[in-house]
Design a protein around this motif. Structure first.
Motif, mmCIF file in Angstrom:
data_model
loop_
_atom_site.group_PDB
_atom_site.id
_atom_site.type_symbol
_atom_site.label_atom_id
_atom_site.label_comp_id
_atom_site.label_asym_id
_atom_site.label_seq_id
_atom_site.Cartn_x
_atom_site.Cartn_y
_atom_site.Cartn_z
ATOM 1 N N LEU A 154 37.469 54.927 50.012
ATOM 2 C CA LEU A 154 37.956 55.390 48.710
ATOM 3 C C LEU A 154 39.458 55.158 48.558
ATOM 4 N N LYS A 155 40.199 55.401 49.631
ATOM 5 C CA LYS A 155 41.645 55.196 49.587
ATOM 6 C C LYS A 155 41.972 53.726 49.320
ATOM 7 N N ALA A 156 41.310 52.842 50.027
ATOM 8 C CA ALA A 156 41.543 51.403 49.826
ATOM 9 C C ALA A 156 41.189 50.993 48.400
ATOM 10 N N LEU A 157 40.106 51.538 47.861
ATOM 11 C CA LEU A 157 39.700 51.208 46.499
ATOM 12 C C LEU A 157 40.693 51.743 45.469
ATOM 13 N N TYR A 158 41.167 52.960 45.655
ATOM 14 C CA TYR A 158 42.163 53.531 44.744
ATOM 15 C C TYR A 158 43.440 52.695 44.736
ATOM 16 N N LYS A 171 36.394 42.212 49.172
ATOM 17 C CA LYS A 171 37.229 41.985 50.358
ATOM 18 C C LYS A 171 37.447 43.291 51.123
ATOM 19 N N ILE A 172 37.621 44.379 50.397
ATOM 20 C CA ILE A 172 37.805 45.679 51.046
ATOM 21 C C ILE A 172 36.561 46.045 51.847
ATOM 22 N N PHE A 173 35.397 45.874 51.236
ATOM 23 C CA PHE A 173 34.156 46.184 51.951
ATOM 24 C C PHE A 173 34.003 45.297 53.183
ATOM 25 N N ASP A 174 34.383 44.026 53.062
ATOM 26 C CA ASP A 174 34.323 43.126 54.219
ATOM 27 C C ASP A 174 35.260 43.597 55.328
ATOM 28 N N GLN A 175 36.498 43.972 54.964
ATOM 29 C CA GLN A 175 37.468 44.435 55.955
ATOM 30 C C GLN A 175 36.999 45.707 56.647
ATOM 31 N N GLU A 201 42.846 49.381 43.005
ATOM 32 C CA GLU A 201 42.750 49.568 41.555
ATOM 33 C C GLU A 201 44.129 49.791 40.944
ATOM 34 N N GLU A 202 44.976 50.527 41.630
ATOM 35 C CA GLU A 202 46.337 50.751 41.135
ATOM 36 C C GLU A 202 47.114 49.443 41.084
ATOM 37 N N HIS A 203 46.973 48.611 42.100
ATOM 38 C CA HIS A 203 47.644 47.304 42.103
ATOM 39 C C HIS A 203 47.169 46.444 40.937
ATOM 40 N N VAL A 204 45.873 46.416 40.710
ATOM 41 C CA VAL A 204 45.320 45.616 39.618
ATOM 42 C C VAL A 204 45.836 46.116 38.272
ATOM 43 N N SER A 205 45.909 47.420 38.114
ATOM 44 C CA SER A 205 46.352 47.974 36.829
ATOM 45 C C SER A 205 47.808 47.618 36.522
ATOM 46 N N ARG A 206 48.597 47.382 37.546
ATOM 47 C CA ARG A 206 50.014 47.043 37.342
ATOM 48 C C ARG A 206 50.240 45.595 36.915
ATOM 49 N N PHE A 207 49.209 44.766 37.010
ATOM 50 C CA PHE A 207 49.346 43.367 36.600
ATOM 51 C C PHE A 207 49.334 43.200 35.089
ATOM 52 N N GLY A 208 48.839 44.195 34.361
ATOM 53 C CA GLY A 208 48.799 44.119 32.915
ATOM 54 C C GLY A 208 47.810 43.103 32.376
ATOM 55 N N LEU A 209 46.729 42.891 33.101
ATOM 56 C CA LEU A 209 45.706 41.935 32.676
ATOM 57 C C LEU A 209 44.823 42.549 31.592
ATOM 58 N N LYS A 210 44.130 41.688 30.888
ATOM 59 C CA LYS A 210 43.141 42.166 29.928
ATOM 60 C C LYS A 210 42.021 42.845 30.706
ATOM 61 N N PRO A 211 41.306 43.789 30.061
ATOM 62 C CA PRO A 211 40.279 44.545 30.787
ATOM 63 C C PRO A 211 39.245 43.686 31.510
ATOM 64 N N ASP A 212 38.749 42.625 30.870
ATOM 65 C CA ASP A 212 37.751 41.774 31.526
ATOM 66 C C ASP A 212 38.320 41.095 32.767
ATOM 67 N N SER A 264 40.963 42.077 34.567
ATOM 68 C CA SER A 264 41.271 43.036 35.620
ATOM 69 C C SER A 264 39.996 43.515 36.311
ATOM 70 N N ARG A 265 38.909 43.646 35.567
ATOM 71 C CA ARG A 265 37.631 44.061 36.164
ATOM 72 C C ARG A 265 37.147 43.005 37.158
ATOM 73 N N LYS A 266 37.223 41.734 36.770
ATOM 74 C CA LYS A 266 36.787 40.648 37.663
ATOM 75 C C LYS A 266 37.669 40.583 38.905
ATOM 76 N N PHE A 267 38.980 40.731 38.710
ATOM 77 C CA PHE A 267 39.916 40.695 39.826
ATOM 78 C C PHE A 267 39.646 41.854 40.785
ATOM 79 N N PHE A 268 39.410 43.054 40.211
ATOM 80 C CA PHE A 268 39.130 44.212 41.049
ATOM 81 C C PHE A 268 37.831 44.029 41.823
ATOM 82 N N GLN A 269 36.821 43.440 41.197
ATOM 83 C CA GLN A 269 35.550 43.226 41.885
ATOM 84 C C GLN A 269 35.724 42.320 43.096
ATOM 85 N N ARG A 270 36.592 41.313 42.968
ATOM 86 C CA ARG A 270 36.864 40.450 44.133
ATOM 87 C C ARG A 270 37.573 41.222 45.227
ATOM 88 N N LEU A 271 38.545 42.044 44.834
ATOM 89 C CA LEU A 271 39.252 42.870 45.819
ATOM 90 C C LEU A 271 38.301 43.868 46.484
#
Length: 115
Positions: A36-40, A66-70, A43-54, A56-63
């Motif tokens: 949960l900590k890694a996901l939070y 990677k988090i689950f893999d790590q 998500e905070e890093h992604v939100s700071r990029f100022g991307l459009k919602p779609d 940022s959602r795709k970018f977060f899904q990739r992250l």
């Protein structure tokens, strides 16, 4: 941060109407806090990029993948664990309290002035 909070709320509502027993393995409280900590943080890093919602959602899904893999867990194990802890409020409270403490310590570590 909004996506994870919203998804947690939706899952909580869905789960409250669901099953009582966990199916399969669930993460330990420490593993759940770590995930949960890694996901939070992701998500905070992604939100700071100022991307459009779609985007940022795709970018977060990739992250998220990677988090689950790590952490050497799969998404289904995480979801099953999340369901389990939400269905067991005493254990969920311990997980969430530890998560909040851990995030607060992380924030303090990065906000302290360097001498």
């Amino acid at each position: 941060m909004k996506y994870l909070q919203i998804s947690m709320l939706v899952l909580t509502v869905c789960i409250s109407c669901g099953k009582d027993a966990p199916s399969g393995d669930v993460l330990t409280q420490a593993e759940m806090v770590k995930a949960l900590k890694a996901l939070y943080i992701a998500e905070e890093h992604v939100s700071r990029f100022g991307l459009k919602p779609d985007s940022s959602r795709k970018f977060f899904q990739r992250l998220e993948g990677k988090i689950f893999d790590q952490l050497e867990i799969d998404e289904m194990t995480f979801r099953r664990s999340f369901d389990y802890y939400v269905q067991h409020p005493d254990e969920w409270e311990q997980v969430y309290a530890t998560l909040v403490d851990s995030l607060n310590l992380e924030e303090q570590r990065y906000s302290l002035p360097v001498e």
